[in-house]
Design an enzyme around this catalytic site. Sequence first.
Site, mmCIF file in Angstrom:
data_model
loop_
_atom_site.group_PDB
_atom_site.id
_atom_site.type_symbol
_atom_site.label_atom_id
_atom_site.label_comp_id
_atom_site.label_asym_id
_atom_site.label_seq_id
_atom_site.Cartn_x
_atom_site.Cartn_y
_atom_site.Cartn_z
ATOM 1 N N GLU A 68 -2.346 -9.072 4.037
ATOM 2 C CA GLU A 68 -2.815 -9.419 5.498
ATOM 3 C C GLU A 68 -3.681 -9.690 5.863
ATOM 4 O O GLU A 68 -4.097 -10.413 6.647
ATOM 5 C CB GLU A 68 -2.018 -8.685 6.495
ATOM 6 C CG GLU A 68 -2.452 -7.355 6.681
ATOM 7 C CD GLU A 68 -2.917 -6.139 6.308
ATOM 8 O OE1 GLU A 68 -2.692 -4.991 6.003
ATOM 9 O OE2 GLU A 68 -2.009 -6.305 3.999
ATOM 10 N N HIS B 259 -3.865 -4.864 0.231
ATOM 11 C CA HIS B 259 -3.566 -5.503 1.293
ATOM 12 C C HIS B 259 -3.315 -7.298 1.809
ATOM 13 O O HIS B 259 -4.851 -7.608 1.762
ATOM 14 C CB HIS B 259 -4.642 -4.950 2.834
ATOM 15 C CG HIS B 259 -4.056 -3.842 2.659
ATOM 16 N ND1 HIS B 259 -3.315 -3.109 4.287
ATOM 17 C CD2 HIS B 259 -4.475 -2.159 3.035
ATOM 18 C CE1 HIS B 259 -3.378 -2.277 4.196
ATOM 19 N NE2 HIS B 259 -3.823 -1.381 3.056
ATOM 20 N N CYS C 263 1.013 -1.301 -0.128
ATOM 21 C CA CYS C 263 -0.263 0.006 0.086
ATOM 22 C C CYS C 263 1.421 0.868 -0.313
ATOM 23 O O CYS C 263 1.398 1.230 -0.941
ATOM 24 C CB CYS C 263 -1.053 0.059 1.218
ATOM 25 S SG CYS C 263 -2.710 1.136 0.308
#
Length: 367
Positions: A342, A340, A255
């Site tokens: 994660e 993202h 990001c």
Amino acid sequence: MKKAIIALEDGTCFEGRAFAGSGEFYGELVFNTSMTGYQEILTDPSYNGQIVTMTYPLIGNYGVNPEDAESRAVFAKGLVIGECSRIASNWRSTMPLPEYLEQAGIVGVDQVDTRAITLHIRDKGAMKCIISTEDPDKDSLVAKAKASEGLVGRDLSTEVSITEPYTYPEGGKPDAKFRVAVIDCGIKLNQLRIFDELGCECRVFPNGASSAAILACKPDGLFVSNGPGDPAGVPQIVKTVMELVEARLPTFGICFGHQMLGLALGGTTYKLKFGHRGGNQPIQDTRSKKVEIASHNHGFCIDADSINPEVAEISHINLNDNTVAGLRHKTLPLFCVQYHPEACPGPHDPFYLFEEFMELMEKEKRS
């Protein structure tokens, strides 16, 4: 509970009730399309300087708990929702959403038409706003919104970054497969948790740390985290990243970290009309042509035309608008993505990117 007025810089106003907090709160009004994960969103440092509107109509029904926080504090400046659930029902819940916002000193507004807000932002773009429970004069509030500080050119990352380095997990990892240097531009905890699960010890540095200080810990790789604000407003981080890239450290960015690496490679950034925020963005890997669904939270983007094709390739694209969603260097061990992997909240499709980073460090270690 008090009446709350949401006033935008273009003169548009919305009325609702403040189910948490009172006073006046400033930020850029944005929307997020996730159905769950409001606590993770509120504690995501990337939302520093922003007031978040949730498009899903009922929020707060499962409460909050310490384990789901993605950072040390609530960084969003406000929360706007259709309806705050009167009941928080979940065995993990330790606190209802209104109390959580009150403790954080953040305003929460509901009983407002969030569909109208979302459509307005989608058509006109994200814009500066104020939420007030004190000033009933809409003209006064619009003037305050216009005069408030926006996001363009601001260094919001330094506001959320740590001030002193630390090791994750606490106490270190004597049997670590790899030691990863992390630049904290506004990191989410789940990124560190994943590195821990994959056998890595992370040395986390403030975003103002020098390249010499980072290299002194003799890392096997470099990770540049997500974060808030205008990437063009932090040339000092870009300079450090550029120096570390030249040291041939295997590098992975997410990001804001993707934007830092894009700028370090000679690219430029621009502000998106209303940004990408949600847990359901379709991303295509240009190498395999496979499509993955990913979590997003960004208002700026790398300009595809600014990337030198002899230096780096565009590895991923966002299929909603064909914006750059990933870069991979052609000769250096470096790659980054605009989304993202994660999750938290979001899908797990892109988890493979962490494994690719592990493979990159292994390859560089053997060479």
